[in-house]
Design an enzyme around this catalytic site. Structure first.
Site, short mmCIF file in Angstrom:
data_model
loop_
_atom_site.label_atom_id
_atom_site.label_comp_id
_atom_site.label_asym_id
_atom_site.label_seq_id
_atom_site.Cartn_x
_atom_site.Cartn_y
_atom_site.Cartn_z
N CYS A 31 -32.51 2.19 -55.98
CA CYS A 31 -32.44 3.58 -55.53
C CYS A 31 -31.47 4.35 -56.41
O CYS A 31 -30.86 3.82 -57.32
CB CYS A 31 -31.96 3.64 -54.09
SG CYS A 31 -30.26 3.05 -53.97
N CYS A 34 -27.88 3.11 -56.70
CA CYS A 34 -27.67 2.02 -57.66
C CYS A 34 -27.42 2.58 -59.05
O CYS A 34 -26.56 2.10 -59.79
CB CYS A 34 -28.89 1.11 -57.72
SG CYS A 34 -29.38 0.45 -56.13
N ASP A 432 -42.64 -27.18 -62.72
CA ASP A 432 -41.46 -27.86 -63.18
C ASP A 432 -40.57 -28.05 -61.96
O ASP A 432 -40.76 -27.38 -60.95
CB ASP A 432 -40.77 -26.99 -64.24
CG ASP A 432 -39.49 -27.60 -64.73
OD1 ASP A 432 -38.52 -26.85 -64.89
OD2 ASP A 432 -39.45 -28.81 -64.94
N ASP A 611 -39.23 -23.09 -66.01
CA ASP A 611 -38.12 -22.21 -66.35
C ASP A 611 -37.80 -22.25 -67.83
O ASP A 611 -36.81 -21.69 -68.26
CB ASP A 611 -36.88 -22.55 -65.51
CG ASP A 611 -36.28 -23.89 -65.93
OD1 ASP A 611 -35.13 -24.16 -65.56
OD2 ASP A 611 -36.96 -24.66 -66.62
N ASP A 615 -39.67 -26.89 -70.93
CA ASP A 615 -41.12 -26.76 -70.87
C ASP A 615 -41.62 -25.51 -71.56
O ASP A 615 -42.69 -25.02 -71.26
CB ASP A 615 -41.62 -26.80 -69.42
CG ASP A 615 -40.77 -25.98 -68.49
OD1 ASP A 615 -40.64 -26.35 -67.33
OD2 ASP A 615 -40.23 -24.96 -68.97
#
Lengths: 737, 50
Positions: A31, A34, A432, A611, A615
């Site tokens: 918003c 912020c 993963d 992540d 991988d």
């Protein structure tokens, strides 16, 4: 410089005025409040020039002075309560093609509206001289507009013709040019019908489709750069004379002795000669729990030396090391990916030949029937215009834009339109373990701990890079700790501090207490003068909503599997706990990729969720991939989707949107084909006047757009309560860069 | 009358088009949600050039 600072420096971009620019993705921005809070706080940091928040893309762009060092952006944002992730800024040049498309679109829109205004008066019954006047004005508007807006199509058609092929732009260009030429001829001869509005409206609708399609096209992105960042630039090599010389990584040969300080990455595959330390082997196993290393241990390039200095002997040159092999796997996977042909491209192959034949045949037919060249050309042009691929050009990108917007409202960023298509085709999901099914950060297990003991442990742990120490240091409890006179780290063992004459130790049980604890679980021990005080156990929490998400995926008929680099025991425990039948453990990155290729060979299309630490090649090799925002740089680059919220429910949601999108695309194609089947005979029979053409084009385009918008209304009731305010119209800036 | 009206309407249209191009170049479409919120700010800082 701490880890964040080092990353900040590397991910930032130098500007012309000497400052550096860094972009951060902050999913928590929601918003106006912020914006104000973040900009004010960041601008107040010492090194920062200024900061600007982009609410639409949820990014913060910071300009900072390199001389004052990288500012503590992550820490400042964390203090405000916002999680921040570095955004790869390097490739974002202003998109010249998109800018050109939008300008052409604006000009085409202006011209189309003005010419249409004049045409409406003609259709309403303007008399001869007025009609001629309006025709001339329309021609005057259409000529520059066609020249400016049509360039894109003409250039593409010309390029294709020079290769001896036709693409979708060839019939468009021919139709537009013929329509204009013929209308000009007719205007000169005071004929009643002129197709200026049809030709410019054709360009207008096509440009809308083209612009949307461009926004949804994959931008050249490579995750290989992210992997490269994990390579050390050089290392301190000890020569025969015993002096240490800084040598670039590329010049290290097997047999060289290297001094590796704490906090540095291993430059090449090596064996430890002397020293004791802990290493972060997440690159290989995905596990952030450090692995102890002593003389004789084998280290892989790219792993991070955490606690103590090591003397190592190089076993391989840089381009034969583990990291280089990962890079090669990635490059191979990425080049294989580009062969996917999108639905729209496949459809457009059919379009040109069919339309050309129809126009040519109707021309020849009418010539044979009446011998009237003018009439025959008019009808051929009408055929070309009415079969215009407006609906075809809008069918796919419109759905994809609406889908991207819907995903974005739930915190899922999509890299490009083909990702959505590929996601709808999967039948298997591979997960993963650490960092994907789990949060990847050790969390102190909830247990009864004296707050003072916790505070002592936190004070000791604050100086260490060890993940357990960091987890303890993050606990702000009510307890108090004595002031420590000296705190030191014993690499591979733990932290030691002296306070009030007592020696406190936080670390391995054998070292702190002198003997091992009976229940050997992962954790650290706090001891005072060799006597047990407290034991801390850590868990890697399963992501919120994991069980429900997996159940939803299973209900959708997808096969689930865990592929992890961690030990079989922990993988098995997690898989059993979540109800996933198939699992593979202790997989190196190359093995994960091989597994995906084996699945592909058996005809399965897999979604890989990882992540990116161990991988990254698998993410690039899978049919489609997703990664959480907390993932490594590499993972976010390599994956097709990034989900910003911590819950796993993003995965079944994205899948359902992809399946719904595919259904709507098929419907749109059906609508476009039906429209053409109906319009074609009308055109061939000679009933198409400019009015009919304009109505037909607008009608079919609007129909396709309206159908695409149905994707928004779907399952609206299921949105969780604080959904981000999804905007009313698709915007350019929100597509993940 | 028509001689006047048609050029005027086209001229206005072209002005609108030029204004659109200017706003596009000035980056006003980068952050539409943010722009909507910023008008409510109370502070007196001018627009930051980024």
């Amino acid at each position: 410089m701490n880890r964040h600072g080092e990353d900040l420096l590397l991910a930032s971009r130098p500007l012309a005025n000497g400052l550096r620019q860094t972009s951060l993705t902050v999913p928590g921005i929601s918003c106006g409040g912020c914006i104000a809070k973040i900009e004010r706080t960041l601008a107040a940091l010492p090194a920062v020039g200024h900061a600007r928040v982009n609410l639409s893309t949820k990014r913060v762009t910071v300009h900072w002075r390199p001389a004052d060092g990288p500012p503590p952006l992550h820490e400042a944002l964390a203090a405000l309560g916002y999680e921040a992730h570095l955004h790869e800024d390097g490739e974002e040049r202003p998109d010249a093609t998109l800018a050109a498309l939008i300008r052409a679109l604006a000009v085409a829109g202006f011209a189309a509206m003005n010419i249409m205004g004049l045409s409406v008066s003609i259709w309403s019954g303007a008399a001869a001289e007025t009609r001629d006047l309006f025709h001339w004005i329309s021609a005057a508007i259409a000529l520059p507009a066609l020249a400016y807006c049509g360039r894109i199509f003409f250039a593409s058609a010309w390029r294709s013709l020079r290769r001896g092929q036709t693409n979708m732009d060839v019939p468009i260009s021919i139709g537009v040019l013929l329509a204009f030429g013929m209308s000009l001829y007719d205007t000169l001869h005071h004929q009643p019908h002129a197709y200026f509005d049809a030709s410019i409206s054709l360009l207008f609708f096509l440009l809308i489709g083209r612009t949307l399609d461009h926004m949804m096209r994959e931008r050249a992105r490579t995750a290989v750069k992210g992997l490269g960042r994990l390579a050390a630039f050089g290392a301190m090599v000890v020569g025969e004379d015993g002096a240490a010389v800084y040598t670039p990584t590329g010049e290290i040969v097997p047999g060289m002795t290297i001094l590796l300080a704490a906090g540095e990455r291993v430059p090449v595959d090596a064996t430890v000669l002397a020293g004791v330390s802990d290493l972060d082997c997440a690159l290989m196993t995905g596990e952030s729990a450090p692995v102890a290393a002593a003389a004789g241990a084998v280290l892989r390039a790219g792993t991070l030396n955490l606690t103590g200095p090591l003397t190592i002997r190089a076993d391989a040159a840089a381009d034969e090391s583990f990291l280089a092999e990962m890079v090669r796997l990635m490059e191979a996977a990425e080049s294989g990916r580009s062969g996917y042909r999108r639905i729209a491209d496949r459809a457009s192959r059919l379009y040109a030949p069919v339309v050309h034949s129809a126009a040519l045949l109707s021309f020849l037919g009418w010539m044979a029937a009446t011998g009237d060249v003018h009439r025959a050309i008019t009808i051929a042009v009408a055929v070309l215009i009415i079969t215009c691929p407006c609906a075809l050009g809008l069918a796919v990108p419109m759905v994809q834009v609406v889908a991207a917007q819907r995903l974005y409202g739930r915190g899922i960023m999509m890299k490009d339109g083909s990702a959505l298509e590929r996601l709808s085709e999967i039948d298997t999901v591979l997960f993963d373990k650490t960092g994907t099914l789990t949060l990847g950060k050790p969390i102190l297990r909830a247990q009864a701990i004296d707050p003072d003991h916790l505070a002592i442990a936190a004070a000791l742990g604050a100086r260490s890079r060890h993940p357990y120490s960091r987890a303890l240091a993050a606990m702000h409890g009510p307890g108090t700790a004595p002031a420590f006179e000296a705190i030191g780290e014993q690499p591979g063992l733990g932290m030691e501090g002296v306070a009030d004459g007592a020696v406190w130790r936080l670390g391995r049980d054998e070292w702190a207490l002198g003997h091992a604890l009976p229940d050997a679980e992962a954790g650290t021990v706090l001891a005072r003068d060799g006597r047990f005080v407290a034991a801390f156990r850590f868990d890697d929490d399963v992501r919120p909503g994991a069980r429900e998400a997996l159940a939803a995926l299973r209900a959708a008929g997808l096969a689930l599997e865990v592929v992890s680099g961690d030990r079989a025991a922990s993988v098995g425990r997690l898989a059993a706990g979540l109800g996933i039948p198939a699992m593979q453990a202790a997989m190196l990155p190359g093995e994960k990729t091989a597994h995906i290729q084996a699945l592909a060979a058996r005809g399965h299309k897999a979604l890989m969720v990882g992540d990116g630490l161990n991988d990254a090649p698998a993410l690039a090799a899978a049919h489609v991939s997703m990664t959480p925002a907390s993932a490594a740089d590499v993972g976010r680059q390599a994956a097709d989707f990034v989900f910003l919220r911590p819950g796993l429910d993003a995965i079944p949601f994205a899948y359902s949107v992809a399946v719904a999108a595919r259904r709507l695309v098929r419907q749109n194609f059906a609508l476009a084909v039906v429209y053409n089947l109906v319009a074609l005979p009308i055109a061939i029979a000679g009933f198409v006047t400019p009015l009919v053409a304009a109505l037909a084009m607008s009608g079919s385009s609007i129909l396709v757009v309206a159908n695409a918008l149905r994707l928004r209304g779907r399952a609206r009731g299921n949105e969780p309560a604080p959904a981000d305010a999804a905007p009313a119209a698709p915007r350019l800036a929100m597509i993940a860069g | 009358m028509l001689w006047l009206l048609i050029p005027i309407s086209l001229g206005l249209g072209i002005v609108g088009l030029a204004t659109f191009f200017w706003s596009l170049r000035a980056g006003q479409y980068e952050d539409l949600d943010g722009a909507a919120e910023r008008i409510l700010f109370d502070d007196d800082e001018g627009p930051t050039q980024l």
